[in-house]
Design a protein around this motif. Structure first.
Motif, PDB file in Angstrom:
ATOM      1  N   TYR A   1       0.688  -0.833  -0.103  1.00  0.00           N
ATOM      2  CA  TYR A   1       0.092   0.501  -0.238  1.00  0.00           C
ATOM      3  C   TYR A   1       0.837   1.298   0.160  1.00  0.00           C
ATOM      4  O   TYR A   1       0.466   2.074  -0.468  1.00  0.00           O
ATOM      5  CB  TYR A   1      -0.980  -0.291   1.232  1.00  0.00           C
ATOM      6  CG  TYR A   1      -2.269  -0.955   1.286  1.00  0.00           C
ATOM      7  CD1 TYR A   1      -2.775  -1.649  -0.024  1.00  0.00           C
ATOM      8  CD2 TYR A   1      -1.643  -1.907   2.203  1.00  0.00           C
ATOM      9  CE1 TYR A   1      -3.526  -2.142  -0.115  1.00  0.00           C
ATOM     10  CE2 TYR A   1      -2.966  -2.646   2.517  1.00  0.00           C
ATOM     11  CZ  TYR A   1      -3.581  -3.016   1.358  1.00  0.00           C
ATOM     12  OH  TYR A   1      -4.896  -3.898   1.340  1.00  0.00           O
ATOM     13  N   GLN A   2       1.897   1.512   0.610  1.00  0.00           N
ATOM     14  CA  GLN A   2       2.688   2.427   1.038  1.00  0.00           C
ATOM     15  C   GLN A   2       3.542   3.007  -0.598  1.00  0.00           C
ATOM     16  O   GLN A   2       3.657   3.838  -0.845  1.00  0.00           O
ATOM     17  CB  GLN A   2       3.635   1.676   1.872  1.00  0.00           C
ATOM     18  CG  GLN A   2       5.266   3.309   2.405  1.00  0.00           C
ATOM     19  CD  GLN A   2       5.431   2.980   3.367  1.00  0.00           C
ATOM     20  OE1 GLN A   2       5.928   2.095   4.496  1.00  0.00           O
ATOM     21  NE2 GLN A   2       6.195   4.137   3.876  1.00  0.00           N
TER      22      GLN A   2
ATOM     23  N   LEU B   1       0.448   3.948  -2.712  1.00  0.00           N
ATOM     24  CA  LEU B   1      -0.023   5.069  -2.112  1.00  0.00           C
ATOM     25  C   LEU B   1       0.869   6.859  -2.634  1.00  0.00           C
ATOM     26  O   LEU B   1       0.930   7.497  -3.152  1.00  0.00           O
ATOM     27  CB  LEU B   1      -0.111   5.762  -0.954  1.00  0.00           C
ATOM     28  CG  LEU B   1      -0.777   6.705  -0.449  1.00  0.00           C
ATOM     29  CD1 LEU B   1      -1.748   7.092  -1.382  1.00  0.00           C
ATOM     30  CD2 LEU B   1      -0.728   6.554   0.871  1.00  0.00           C
TER      31      LEU B   1
ATOM     32  N   ALA C   1      -2.014  11.601  -0.316  1.00  0.00           N
ATOM     33  CA  ALA C   1      -0.941  10.904  -0.148  1.00  0.00           C
ATOM     34  C   ALA C   1       0.192  11.114   1.348  1.00  0.00           C
ATOM     35  O   ALA C   1       1.039  10.228   1.856  1.00  0.00           O
ATOM     36  CB  ALA C   1      -0.347  10.576  -1.545  1.00  0.00           C
TER      37      ALA C   1
ATOM     38  N   GLN D   1      -3.559   3.126   4.858  1.00  0.00           N
ATOM     39  CA  GLN D   1      -3.217   3.571   3.032  1.00  0.00           C
ATOM     40  C   GLN D   1      -3.931   2.455   2.270  1.00  0.00           C
ATOM     41  O   GLN D   1      -4.189   3.593   1.651  1.00  0.00           O
ATOM     42  CB  GLN D   1      -1.985   3.251   3.688  1.00  0.00           C
ATOM     43  CG  GLN D   1      -0.842   4.185   3.825  1.00  0.00           C
ATOM     44  CD  GLN D   1       0.521   3.514   3.977  1.00  0.00           C
ATOM     45  OE1 GLN D   1       0.989   2.330   3.544  1.00  0.00           O
ATOM     46  NE2 GLN D   1       1.626   4.068   4.678  1.00  0.00           N
TER      47      GLN D   1
ATOM     48  N   ILE E   1      -6.080   4.746  -0.829  1.00  0.00           N
ATOM     49  CA  ILE E   1      -5.491   4.844  -2.026  1.00  0.00           C
ATOM     50  C   ILE E   1      -6.953   4.542  -2.803  1.00  0.00           C
ATOM     51  O   ILE E   1      -7.530   4.743  -4.015  1.00  0.00           O
ATOM     52  CB  ILE E   1      -4.872   3.266  -2.580  1.00  0.00           C
ATOM     53  CG1 ILE E   1      -3.790   3.550  -1.568  1.00  0.00           C
ATOM     54  CG2 ILE E   1      -5.218   2.931  -3.633  1.00  0.00           C
ATOM     55  CD1 ILE E   1      -2.736   2.312  -2.124  1.00  0.00           C
TER      56      ILE E   1
END
Length: 168
Positions: A8-9, A12, A55, A68, A72
Motif C-alpha cells: 500500500y505504501q 500510495l 498521500a 493507506q 488509495i
C-alpha cells in the motif's frame, strides 16, 4: 531473482508522484509555455492537490499508516472525478457540451487607469472552448482524461494485486 511485493505504501507513493508529475506539467505549460488555464483547467488541478495532501498525510503520520488502503481508494475516486471534469472540458472544446458562462481571466491588480490599460493589453483570457495546445490531435484536457484513467486503472490493478498477496 528476488522480487519485491507491491505494498500500500509503494502504491500510495506512486499516486503521489503521478499527481506531482501532472501538476508539474500544468505549471510548466502555464508559466514557461504561456498557456493560460481556464476555469475548467483549474478544476482539474484540485483532485491532484488533494491526492498529494492525502498521500503525504497517510505516508508520514504513523496513526494513519493502517488506513493507506482507504487513502488509495479515495485517490482512485479523485482520479475518476478528475477524468470526468477533463472529459467535460474536452467535450466543451469539441462543442459536444455547452461550456461555462464565463471564462476566468487571471487575477490582476489595478490601482489606476494606466494599470487598467496595461492589464487589458497584457491579459490573455483563456477560453474553455478553445484548446491552446494539441498533440496527436488531442488537447491537454483530452490527455488528462487518458492520464487519469490510466493512473486509476493501474491503481485498481495494483490494489487488487496487493489484496491477493495479503490473502496468500
Amino acid at each position: 531473482m528476488m522480487t519485491k511485493k507491491f505494498t500500500y505504501q509503494n502504491l500510495l507513493f506512486l499516486l503521489l508522484v503521478s499527481a506531482v508529475f501532472a501538476l508539474f506539467g500544468a505549471y510548466i505549460s502555464q508559466y514557461f509555455l504561456d498557456m493560460q488555464p481556464c476555469q475548467l483547467c483549474f478544476w482539474q488541478r484540485k483532485p491532484f492537490f488533494i491526492i498529494i495532501i492525502l498521500a503525504i498525510l497517510f505516508l508520514t503520520i504513523g496513526q494513519l499508516k493502517n488506513y493507506q488502503k482507504l487513502a488509495i481508494q479515495i485517490a482512485i475516486l479523485l482520479l475518476l472525478i478528475n477524468a470526468a471534469i477533463a472529459f467535460y472540458h474536452s467535450g466543451v472544446e469539441q462543442k459536444w457540451f455547452e461550456g461555462l458562462d464565463s471564462c476566468s481571466p487571471p487575477a490582476i491588480q489595478i490601482n489606476n487607469v494606466e494599470d487598467l490599460k496595461l492589464a487589458l493589453e497584457k491579459t490573455k483570457v483563456a477560453r474553455c472552448d478553445q484548446p491552446q495546445f494539441m498533440f496527436l490531435n488531442l488537447s491537454m484536457a483530452s490527455w488528462n482524461v487518458i492520464y487519469c484513467l490510466l493512473a486509476a486503472s493501474f491503481a485498481c490493478f495494483a490494489l487488487r494485486k496487493i489484496k491477493t498477496n495479503h490473502d496468500q
